[in-house]
Each structure stands twice: as structure tokens, then as C-alpha cells.
Scaffold this active site. Structure first.
Site, PDB file in Angstrom:
ATOM      1  N   ASP A 184      -3.011  -3.391  -4.638  1.00  0.00           N
ATOM      2  CA  ASP A 184      -1.960  -4.393  -4.872  1.00  0.00           C
ATOM      3  C   ASP A 184      -2.608  -5.766  -5.076  1.00  0.00           C
ATOM      4  OD1 ASP A 184      -2.754  -4.479  -2.114  1.00  0.00           O
ATOM      5  OD2 ASP A 184      -1.014  -5.729  -1.688  1.00  0.00           O
ATOM      6  N   HIS A 504      -5.510   4.521  -6.608  1.00  0.00           N
ATOM      7  CA  HIS A 504      -4.306   3.673  -6.586  1.00  0.00           C
ATOM      8  C   HIS A 504      -4.793   2.233  -6.667  1.00  0.00           C
ATOM      9  CE1 HIS A 504      -0.059   2.816  -5.548  1.00  0.00           C
ATOM     10  NE2 HIS A 504      -0.547   1.766  -4.906  1.00  0.00           N
ATOM     11  N   ASP A 550      -6.939  13.254  -5.384  1.00  0.00           N
ATOM     12  CA  ASP A 550      -7.347  12.202  -6.320  1.00  0.00           C
ATOM     13  C   ASP A 550      -6.181  11.949  -7.272  1.00  0.00           C
ATOM     14  OD1 ASP A 550      -8.620  10.429  -7.999  1.00  0.00           O
ATOM     15  OD2 ASP A 550      -9.882  11.954  -8.964  1.00  0.00           O
ATOM     16  N   GLU A 559      -5.953   4.864  -2.379  1.00  0.00           N
ATOM     17  CA  GLU A 559      -5.998   3.440  -2.723  1.00  0.00           C
ATOM     18  C   GLU A 559      -7.428   2.933  -2.508  1.00  0.00           C
ATOM     19  OE1 GLU A 559      -2.770   1.108  -1.132  1.00  0.00           O
ATOM     20  OE2 GLU A 559      -3.477  -0.723  -2.101  1.00  0.00           O
TER      21      GLU A 559
HETATM   22  O1  G3I Z   1      -4.540   3.429  15.071  1.00  0.00           O
HETATM   23  C1  G3I Z   1      -3.601   4.502  15.005  1.00  0.00           C
HETATM   24  C2  G3I Z   1      -4.114   5.684  15.772  1.00  0.00           C
HETATM   25  O2  G3I Z   1      -4.238   5.351  17.125  1.00  0.00           O
HETATM   26  C3  G3I Z   1      -3.167   6.852  15.566  1.00  0.00           C
HETATM   27  O3  G3I Z   1      -3.692   7.980  16.184  1.00  0.00           O
HETATM   28  C4  G3I Z   1      -2.993   7.128  14.082  1.00  0.00           C
HETATM   29  C5  G3I Z   1      -1.998   8.252  13.842  1.00  0.00           C
HETATM   30  O4  G3I Z   1      -1.346   8.118  12.633  1.00  0.00           O
HETATM   31  O5  G3I Z   1      -2.543   5.973  13.433  1.00  0.00           O
HETATM   32  C6  G3I Z   1      -3.400   4.868  13.558  1.00  0.00           C
HETATM   33  O6  G3I Z   1      -2.775   3.792  12.922  1.00  0.00           O
HETATM   34  C7  G3I Z   1      -2.831   3.770  11.519  1.00  0.00           C
HETATM   35  C8  G3I Z   1      -3.369   2.415  11.128  1.00  0.00           C
HETATM   36  O7  G3I Z   1      -3.303   2.253   9.753  1.00  0.00           O
HETATM   37  C9  G3I Z   1      -4.810   2.305  11.604  1.00  0.00           C
HETATM   38  O8  G3I Z   1      -5.536   1.352  10.923  1.00  0.00           O
HETATM   39  C10 G3I Z   1      -1.433   3.972  10.951  1.00  0.00           C
HETATM   40  O9  G3I Z   1      -1.010   5.283  11.190  1.00  0.00           O
HETATM   41  C11 G3I Z   1      -1.431   3.695   9.473  1.00  0.00           C
HETATM   42  O10 G3I Z   1      -0.113   3.770   8.972  1.00  0.00           O
HETATM   43  C12 G3I Z   1      -1.998   2.344   9.189  1.00  0.00           C
HETATM   44  O11 G3I Z   1      -2.164   2.228   7.812  1.00  0.00           O
HETATM   45  C13 G3I Z   1      -2.377   0.947   7.277  1.00  0.00           C
HETATM   46  C14 G3I Z   1      -1.472   0.815   6.045  1.00  0.00           C
HETATM   47  O12 G3I Z   1      -1.745  -0.418   5.400  1.00  0.00           O
HETATM   48  C15 G3I Z   1      -0.009   0.872   6.392  1.00  0.00           C
HETATM   49  O13 G3I Z   1       0.351  -0.171   7.182  1.00  0.00           O
HETATM   50  C16 G3I Z   1      -3.832   0.823   6.869  1.00  0.00           C
HETATM   51  O14 G3I Z   1      -4.671   0.755   8.028  1.00  0.00           O
HETATM   52  C17 G3I Z   1      -4.059  -0.408   6.022  1.00  0.00           C
HETATM   53  O15 G3I Z   1      -5.374  -0.357   5.505  1.00  0.00           O
HETATM   54  C18 G3I Z   1      -3.061  -0.474   4.888  1.00  0.00           C
HETATM   55  O16 G3I Z   1      -3.258  -1.679   4.238  1.00  0.00           O
HETATM   56  C19 G3I Z   1      -2.630  -1.828   2.969  1.00  0.00           C
HETATM   57  C20 G3I Z   1      -1.870  -3.145   3.021  1.00  0.00           C
HETATM   58  O17 G3I Z   1      -0.824  -3.033   3.938  1.00  0.00           O
HETATM   59  C21 G3I Z   1      -1.385  -3.561   1.650  1.00  0.00           C
HETATM   60  N1  G3I Z   1      -2.453  -3.563   0.687  1.00  0.00           N
HETATM   61  C22 G3I Z   1      -3.098  -2.288   0.579  1.00  0.00           C
HETATM   62  C23 G3I Z   1      -3.703  -1.860   1.893  1.00  0.00           C
HETATM   63  C24 G3I Z   1      -4.463  -0.553   1.779  1.00  0.00           C
HETATM   64  O18 G3I Z   1      -3.642   0.550   1.642  1.00  0.00           O
HETATM   65  O1  9MR Z   2       0.777  -0.412  -4.189  1.00  0.00           O
HETATM   66  C1  9MR Z   2       1.182  -0.524  -2.831  1.00  0.00           C
HETATM   67  C2  9MR Z   2      -0.021  -0.335  -1.931  1.00  0.00           C
HETATM   68  O2  9MR Z   2      -0.936  -1.381  -2.107  1.00  0.00           O
HETATM   69  C3  9MR Z   2       0.387  -0.218  -0.486  1.00  0.00           C
HETATM   70  O3  9MR Z   2      -0.716   0.163   0.305  1.00  0.00           O
HETATM   71  C4  9MR Z   2       1.492   0.798  -0.332  1.00  0.00           C
HETATM   72  C5  9MR Z   2       1.998   0.879   1.099  1.00  0.00           C
HETATM   73  O4  9MR Z   2       2.480  -0.325   1.519  1.00  0.00           O
HETATM   74  O5  9MR Z   2       2.591   0.502  -1.177  1.00  0.00           O
HETATM   75  C6  9MR Z   2       2.228   0.505  -2.539  1.00  0.00           C
HETATM   76  O6  9MR Z   2       3.355   0.185  -3.289  1.00  0.00           O
HETATM   77  C7  9MR Z   2       4.328   1.197  -3.391  1.00  0.00           C
HETATM   78  C8  9MR Z   2       5.560   0.818  -2.588  1.00  0.00           C
HETATM   79  O7  9MR Z   2       5.250   0.782  -1.210  1.00  0.00           O
HETATM   80  C9  9MR Z   2       6.691   1.777  -2.854  1.00  0.00           C
HETATM   81  N1  9MR Z   2       6.965   1.876  -4.271  1.00  0.00           N
HETATM   82  C10 9MR Z   2       5.810   2.303  -5.025  1.00  0.00           C
HETATM   83  C11 9MR Z   2       4.662   1.357  -4.863  1.00  0.00           C
HETATM   84  C12 9MR Z   2       3.442   1.875  -5.624  1.00  0.00           C
HETATM   85  O8  9MR Z   2       3.615   1.749  -6.959  1.00  0.00           O
END
Ligand code: G3I
Ligand code: 9MR
Ligand code: ZN
Length: 577
Positions: A184, A504, A550, A559
Site C-alpha cells: 500500500d 501484493h 504466490d 505482501e
Molecule cells: O503476536 C500475535 C501472536 O501472539 C499470536 O499467536 C498470533 C496468532 O494469530 O498473532 C500474532 O499477532 C499478529 C500480528 O500481526 C503480529 O505481528 C496478528 O495475528 C496479525 O493479524 C498481525 O498482522 C499485522 C497486519 O498488518 C494486520 O494488522 C502485521 O503484523 C503487519 O505487518 C501488517 O501491516 C500491514 C499494515 O497494516 C498496512 N500496510 C501493509 C502492512 C503489511 O501487510
Molecule cells: O493493500 C492492503 C494491504 O496493504 C494491507 O496489508 C491489507 C490489510 O490491511 O489490506 C490491503 O487492502 C485490501 C483491503 O484491506 C480490502 N480490500 C482489498 C484491498 C487490496 O486490494
């Protein structure tokens, strides 16, 4: 290999025309059952390929590529259970073979591997691409990857911005620099914190190896090492996120994610987003910011003295704000659905800030804070749960002990904990079929960064006490990421012969070019299958290390993200000549 070549290969193989048998004289399509680090192996280091065949095989040969002349013969080890993949894995140990060149592994009855190299410089290309990926993520400037990657470019993007109502201000606002976070186009201070911190540490720990690497970026040749030129692009944006009172706003994003378009086509307003009520800035962002700016003050001093001083002033101001506002949390305000990077506890960010400030300034007040509070985190350095965007205590503890941390007892305890954890990681890794350091619970969103962060943890332990086992186990995690895994995939775009093709990543999806942008580590297996595409296409109940696809839609597995590439860069730097 181009997709068309892969297809041709597959067709020829189906017709039996691709060259069969085990002579190796003719090309045979590689088998995913044989796993190698597709970047390669260092001549003097252990060299192990892995074989996960339905039934145990006996012998292997290392053959020259192309041609297939036998270079080394060996016997496969006993099959080892790998619980997180469900595979039974045999080792092909060719550590005794040290001759530089290009090779593949041939296992009679199973097939041949993708190609790999042996050489002192085998990770130089991966380092270049992984570090240069940040240039491709630049916001606010036209980007062009140049003649080697023609048409990989985008025009200047997100040049204007505005204050979101949640920021405590209103009206238009300029938008300055930074890296797009991931697939994103958001920019997030918390995630920028661990990313720039890890990259600054890469420079600080491995300066002799990375300082002369030219990244072919606009600043190249200006007298500052290119890795620091690139990091500065994001530090400059972070500086723009600090308020006059020292606090730092959490993020700058649109209210929702834009479509899969090039960044310059994204005309959603880029808002500075705050907490919605006074003080509007948040503590985790401000703590990360203070830590990173304090580290930058050390690192840039020999090259850009005024900039280093500016970073230090900013760090001190952030610290002062944090002292008054230690626990202001961030949650997305109403109407905002971009990434949260929400973190309920900012004490680890504050500890990291204190430690970097103490290391850079020697001031007693920062040191006192650190010494008063590091005990709260004494269990942080352990063989599980390495540092991540929400857990930065390790960085605080390590920087205290690596720097001139004056309290010998504290520094000693940190060092001991680091060595103990490293020893446990080494033992766990050696017992797993795939020889990575992952635990069953580590296959979360961005799991590949967990493997990379174990690698970083081991290299930090090695800085405390040089131990070849730490370095070898760090390299084992690199091997996992670059092809020695259940999919026999290099998880880094354009690195190795079997990399991801559909990350992604909006520019990769929208630029009209077949192949993705280079140098990105994809998130990797995610046992939670946390997005609709994964739930639709990845069967439930797979072993955790196999919950990967993939597929561009699968953002929870495929991503890319700046904080995932950073420990990869660190690990690769540690393996450079
Ligand atoms: O830490 C817990 C762990 O204790 C547990 O056992 C496990 C079970 O699911 O979950 C762990 O937490 C996870 C957390 O990341 C750990 O870093 C959550 O489930 C998981 O949903 C969470 O995901 C994060 C995701 O955003 C959703 O919020 C990712 O770390 C994080 O890298 C990702 O970041 C996104 C940004 O929001 C938007 N831009 C893209 C980026 C990458 O996808
Ligand atoms: O592209 C977005 C990505 O960077 C985030 O990690 C992800 C979870 O927050 O969301 C992606 O965007 C999606 C959105 O959440 C739902 N509609 C589709 C988007 C991807 O095209
Ligand atoms: Zn942009």
C-alpha cells in the site's frame, strides 16, 4: 527465467523432450523436492541442500551448471521429521566442496535442484536488490530503476497532503518524502521506526562491508554511503511528522486503501492521522522516532554533521514529550481503515529510545531511565519472539550493551541473556528438518520476517561473543528464505531461479510489466490464512509452513513490507565479503 521459458520447459518436459535421466548432460526441469539456497553458499561455510522426497533417497551429486559434470559426490543423511511442514527431510552435505562456480544438485530417483552458486560474493546481488527496493518505495519523487530494469518507474506521487481531523489540525499540508510502507502507499511512523532502526544498525555493525556499495540512486556519489542516502529519504519524512511540542503523529495515509494503481494515480488525500483527541500524537510512534533519530545522530555525524545534530535535537524533544505522555495509544479514528500498527504497550519503545539516546549522548538522565526500567524487559531476549514492529525491547537492550553502556552489571546481564537465547536457537534449528529457527507459533502474518529477525538476533549475539554456530545458524535462516524451504522458492523477488511472481505490491500489479519489482521479501506462510484469497485458495489444516500462496490477492501471505526487508538486508550484510 521468464515465465514463457518456464512454460516452454514444462511443455517440453510433458512431451519427454527436455532431456531425461540423471546424466545431467541435458536440462531437466528442477524438482521442488530438492532445496538449495538459490543465491548460493560461501566457500568456507557449511553447505547443505535438503531433499524432501516421498521415500528416502541414498546418494547425491553436485554437478556443474551448465553441462552437468560431476563436481562432488555424497550420501544423503537420515530423514528428519519437520513438524511444521509435515515433510521428512534429508540433508545433502557438501561442505567439503569449496570450489567457486555454478552448480545444481542431482538426486537419482528424485531429480535436480534449481541452480546455485558457490563464491565469496554470492549475496552481493541479493543485498543490492533488497536494499535498493527502498528506492523503489520512495514517495514524493519520480523513481526509475534504470537500464537494468527498463520501465520499472513511477512519477512523483503524494505531493500534497492534509491534516486529518484526528490530528488536531486542519487544512492542507505539504507531504514530504518517505517510503511507501508495503504493498500500500501509506507511511507509518511505528513501522518506519523498526525499519530505519534495523537499517541504521546494518550500517553501524557492518560498515566496512556496506559503505562502498553503490545503490544507483539519485544521491550516489555525494560522499555519503548510499545505504545512508537511502535511509535519509525516510528519516526526512519522519522528521516532518514531529509536532512543535516534540510529539509525533502516528501515520500519513489516505482514509482507505486505494485501488491497485500506480502511486501517482492515487488521488485520495494523504492525511496526517492522529489519535482524535489531545495530545493527538501517540507514544509508540514518538518512542520509535526518538530511538531512530538518536541512532541517526551517531551514524550521520561523520558525513552530515548538521543533519546529525538536527536528528539529535528531534530525538531529545521527542523524549521530553514522551516523558509527559508515556501511554497515549493509537487506534484508527472513525472513517480510517488503513493499517493500524496498534500497540497497547509503548514502554518497550520508550526503553529503546532511552538506550539509543544514552548511547549517542552519554547523558545520565537517559541512562538512569534505562537502568531503572530495563529489568522490566529482562525476559524479552529469549529463544522465541524476536524483535518485531510492536516489540522493540531487544533493540533497546542490545544497543545499551553494544554501546558504552556504563553499568557493567546491566550490560553483562544483557550479554548473557543474548548468548543463552542464541545457544537455544542454534540447538532448535539444528533439530528441524528444514534447519530454520521458526517455532510453530512463528508462522504469522509476515513470518518470513520472523526468520530474518532470528538471523539478526544471532548476528547480534555473535557481536557479543564470536561463535561460528551463531553465524551458521543465521545463514541457515537466510538459506530458508532463499530457497531451502517447503516450496523450494526464494521468497525474494528477482533473487534465485524460483522467486515469487505475484506479490501484493501495487506498483508490481499496476505497471503492466509481467515480472514484479525486484528485491522484495514476501510475507510468507501464515497459518491463520488471514485474508479472503488465502481462505479461498489455501486449504485449511495445512501444516503452518505450507500455508502460503504466490498470489497477488493474498496480502496476508504475499505482501511486501519495509520492515520485513530490513532484517533481510541486515542478514545479507552480515554475509557479504
Ligand atoms: O503476536 C500475535 C501472536 O501472539 C499470536 O499467536 C498470533 C496468532 O494469530 O498473532 C500474532 O499477532 C499478529 C500480528 O500481526 C503480529 O505481528 C496478528 O495475528 C496479525 O493479524 C498481525 O498482522 C499485522 C497486519 O498488518 C494486520 O494488522 C502485521 O503484523 C503487519 O505487518 C501488517 O501491516 C500491514 C499494515 O497494516 C498496512 N500496510 C501493509 C502492512 C503489511 O501487510
Ligand atoms: O493493500 C492492503 C494491504 O496493504 C494491507 O496489508 C491489507 C490489510 O490491511 O489490506 C490491503 O487492502 C485490501 C483491503 O484491506 C480490502 N480490500 C482489498 C484491498 C487490496 O486490494
Ligand atoms: Zn507516494
Amino acid at each position: 527465467m521468464k515465465l514463457s521459458a518456464v512454460l516452454l520447459f514444462a511443455v517440453l518436459a510433458a512431451l519427454g523432450l527436455s532431456g531425461a535421466g540423471q546424466s545431467g548432460a541435458q536440462p531437466v526441469a528442477p524438482s521442488a523436492a530438492i532445496k538449495v539456497d538459490q543465491a548460493g553458499y560461501l566457500p568456507g561455510a557449511p553447505k547443505v541442500a535438503l531433499v524432501a522426497a516421498p521415500s528416502p533417497a541414498a546418494d547425491f551429486t553436485v554437478r556443474r551448471a551448465p553441462g552437468g559434470a560431476v563436481a562432488f559426490r555424497g550420501k544423503l543423511g537420515a530423514a528428519v521429521e519437520d513438524p511444521d511442514s509435515g515433510d521428512k527431510v534429508q540433508a545433502a552435505d557438501f561442505g567439503a566442496f569449496q570450489t567457486a562456480g555454478k552448480y545444481f544438485i542431482d538426486v537419482p530417483g528424485v531429480g535436480r535442484s534449481w541452480e546455485f552458486a558457490i563464491g565469496a560474493n554470492v549475496y552481493a546481488r541479493a543485498f543490492y536488490l533488497a536494499m535498493r527496493s527502498y528506492y523503489g518505495q520512495r514517495c514524493g519523487i519520480a523513481v526509475d530503476l534504470g537500464p537494468e530494469f527498463p520501465a520499472y518507474k513511477h512519477a512523483a506521487c503524494h505531493l500534497t497532503g492534509a491534516w486529518h481531523a484526528s490530528s488536531g489540525k486542519s487544512g492542507p499540508r505539504t507531504s514530504a518524502k518517505g517510503w511507501h510502507d508495503a504493498g500500500d502507499y501509506g507511511r507509518y511512523v511505528v513501522n518506519s521506526g523498526i525499519t530505519t532502526g534495523t537499517l541504521l544498525w546494518t550500517y553501524e555493525m557492518f560498515a566496512s562491508r556496506v559503505k562502498n556499495v553503490k545503490l544507483d540512486i539519485p544521491e550516489s556519489g555525494n560522499g555519503t554511503p548510499d545505504i545512508l542516502n537511502e535511509i535519509k529519504w525516510n528519516l526526512d519524512w519522519m522528521l516532518s511528522m514531529q509536532d512543535e511540542d516534540g510529539g509525533v503523529w502516528h501515520k500519513q495515509t489516505s482514509e482507505k486503501f486505494c485501488a491497485f494503481i500506480m502511486p501517482e494515480k492515487d488521488d485520495l488525500i494523504s492525511y496526517v492521522v492522529g489519535t482524535g483527541q489531545a495530545p493527538f500524537k501517540s507514544s509508540c510512534a514518538t518512542g520509535d522516532f526518538a530511538a531512530v533519530m538518536a541512532a541517526a545522530a551517531r551514524v550521520y555525524k561523520p558525513f552530515q554533521t548538521d543533519y546529525a545534530a538536527q536528528c539529535l535535537r528531534a530525538a531529545r524533544q521527542a523524549w521530553t514529550w514522551l516523558d509527559k505522555n508515556p501511554n497515549v495509544r493509537f487506534n484508527n479514528p472513525p472513517g480510517v481503515s488503513t493499517g493500524g500498527y496498534g500497540d497497547g504497550n509503548c514502554a518497550d519503545e520508550r526503553l529503546w529510545a532511552a538506550a539509543e539516546l544514552a548511547r549517542s549522548t552519554g547523558d545520565a538522565s537517559y541512562e538512569k531511565y534505562f537502568l531503572d526500567h530495563y529489568g522490566d524487559f529482562k525476559n524479552s531476549i529469549r529463544a522465541a519472539n524476536p524483535q518485531s514492529w510492536g516489540s522493540v525491547a531487544n533493540l533497546g537492550l542490545w544497543t545499551y550493551a553494544l554501546g558504552k553502556g556504563g553499568n557493567a552489571e546491566a550490560a553483562g546481564a544483557i550479554r548473557e541473556a543474548s548468548l543463552k537465547a542464541a545457544g537455544e536457537i542454534v540447538a532448535r534449528t539444528a533439530a528441524l528438518g528444514y534447519r530454520d529457527s521458526m517455532t510453530t507459533r512463528d508462522y504469522i502474518w509476515g513470518s518470513n520476517s520472523v526468520a530474518a529477525n532470528y538471523g539478526m538476533q544471532l548476528l547480534v549475539a555473535n557481536a557479543f561473543k564470536s561463535d561460528p554456530r551463531y553465524v551458521q545458524t543465521a545463514l541457515d535462516n537466510l538459506h530458508y528464505l532463499l530457497g531451502r524451504n517447503p516450496f523450494s522458492m526464494s521468497y525474494v523477488t528477482w533473487v534465485g531461479a524460483n522467486p515469487p511472481h505475484h506479490p501484493h505490491h501495487r506498483p508490481s500489479g499496476a505497471d503492466g510489466i509481467d515480472q514484479p519489482w525486484p528485491g522484495f521479501l514476501v510475507g510468507g506462510p501464515n497459518s491463520g490464512r488471514s485474508d479472503p484469497a488465502m481462505r479461498a485458495k489455501v486449504p485449511a489444516g495445512l501444516p503452518p509452513a505450507k500455508a502460503y500462496i504466490d498470489d497477488q490477492e493474498a496480502y496476508a501471505a504475499n505482501e511486501v513490507a519495509i520492515n520485513w526487508n530490513a532484517p533481510l538486508v541486515f542478514l545479507l550484510a552480515g554475509a557479504l565479503k
